[in-house]
Design a protein around this motif. Structure first.
Motif, PDB file in Angstrom:
ATOM      1  N   MET A  37       1.030  -1.152  -0.155  1.00 51.57           N
ATOM      2  CA  MET A  37       0.074   0.017  -0.048  1.00 51.57           C
ATOM      3  C   MET A  37       0.856   1.466   0.053  1.00 51.57           C
ATOM      4  O   MET A  37       0.561   2.130  -0.648  1.00 51.57           O
ATOM      5  CB  MET A  37      -1.094   0.013   1.212  1.00 51.57           C
ATOM      6  N   GLU A  38       1.980   1.263   0.619  1.00 54.47           N
ATOM      7  CA  GLU A  38       2.985   2.368   0.770  1.00 54.47           C
ATOM      8  C   GLU A  38       3.417   2.864  -0.660  1.00 54.47           C
ATOM      9  O   GLU A  38       3.580   3.786  -0.936  1.00 54.47           O
ATOM     10  CB  GLU A  38       3.861   1.797   1.734  1.00 54.47           C
ATOM     11  N   VAL A  39       3.983   1.536  -1.216  1.00 54.00           N
ATOM     12  CA  VAL A  39       4.435   1.760  -2.529  1.00 54.00           C
ATOM     13  C   VAL A  39       3.204   2.165  -3.664  1.00 54.00           C
ATOM     14  O   VAL A  39       3.813   3.057  -4.332  1.00 54.00           O
ATOM     15  CB  VAL A  39       5.152   0.408  -3.336  1.00 54.00           C
ATOM     16  N   LEU A  40       2.166   1.607  -3.358  1.00 50.23           N
ATOM     17  CA  LEU A  40       1.218   2.133  -4.495  1.00 50.23           C
ATOM     18  C   LEU A  40       1.080   3.593  -4.250  1.00 50.23           C
ATOM     19  O   LEU A  40       0.667   4.308  -5.078  1.00 50.23           O
ATOM     20  CB  LEU A  40      -0.088   1.306  -4.151  1.00 50.23           C
ATOM     21  N   ASN A  41       0.978   4.269  -3.173  1.00 54.49           N
ATOM     22  CA  ASN A  41       0.727   5.496  -2.832  1.00 54.49           C
ATOM     23  C   ASN A  41       1.926   6.384  -3.011  1.00 54.49           C
ATOM     24  O   ASN A  41       1.615   7.695  -2.861  1.00 54.49           O
ATOM     25  CB  ASN A  41       0.045   5.602  -1.323  1.00 54.49           C
ATOM     26  N   MET A  42       2.919   5.850  -3.308  1.00 55.78           N
ATOM     27  CA  MET A  42       4.248   6.625  -3.620  1.00 55.78           C
ATOM     28  C   MET A  42       4.255   7.527  -4.597  1.00 55.78           C
ATOM     29  O   MET A  42       3.629   7.127  -5.854  1.00 55.78           O
ATOM     30  CB  MET A  42       5.332   5.713  -3.759  1.00 55.78           C
ATOM     31  N   LYS A  43       4.436   8.878  -4.599  1.00 50.48           N
ATOM     32  CA  LYS A  43       4.438   9.804  -5.652  1.00 50.48           C
ATOM     33  C   LYS A  43       5.794  10.001  -6.004  1.00 50.48           C
ATOM     34  O   LYS A  43       6.516  10.443  -5.161  1.00 50.48           O
ATOM     35  CB  LYS A  43       3.554  11.105  -5.080  1.00 50.48           C
ATOM     36  N   CYS A  44       5.912   9.971  -7.321  1.00 49.90           N
ATOM     37  CA  CYS A  44       7.449   9.983  -7.811  1.00 49.90           C
ATOM     38  C   CYS A  44       7.521  11.113  -8.747  1.00 49.90           C
ATOM     39  O   CYS A  44       6.587  10.992  -9.630  1.00 49.90           O
ATOM     40  CB  CYS A  44       7.734   8.620  -8.385  1.00 49.90           C
TER      41      CYS A  44
END
Length: 101
Positions: free
Chosen positions: A14-21
């Motif tokens: 979930m953390e990675v899915l919500n990561m904004k790059c």
């Protein structure tokens, strides 16, 4: 142990899915993390499928609950689960066949 590992995987997923790059380095780090998570999930799924193929009804029910949780969390789909079951059935038949030779 499995519950803790699964909880950690879901949290990280979930953390990675919500990561904004904004830059390529971040995108690469996100992709690498996603691959690592997927590998761990695949390993867990195949271990569960291997056990499922030769377990008691109670164990099967417990494994089905874990699989349902993975599916509901978006970490697994039924196609992948069915493939794992088919692969492990094929592996078991090869093992059984090699013993009779």
């Amino acid at each position: 142990m499995v519950r803790a590992e699964l909880s950690k995987l879901v949290e990280k997923y979930m953390e990675v899915l919500n990561m904004k790059c904004e830059d390529i380095k971040c995108m690469i780090r996100k992709a690498e993390t996603m691959v690592k998570i997927r590998k761990k999930i695949d390993k867990l799924v195949y271990q569960l499928a291997f056990i499922y193929s030769s377990s008691s009804p109670d164990e099967k029910k417990a494994i089905e609950e874990v699989v349902d949780a993975l599916i509901n969390a978006g970490l697994l789909d039924t196609i992948r689960w069915n493939k794992a079951l088919a692969d492990t059935a094929r592996w078991r038949s090869r093992l059984d066949g090699s013993r009779s030779i």
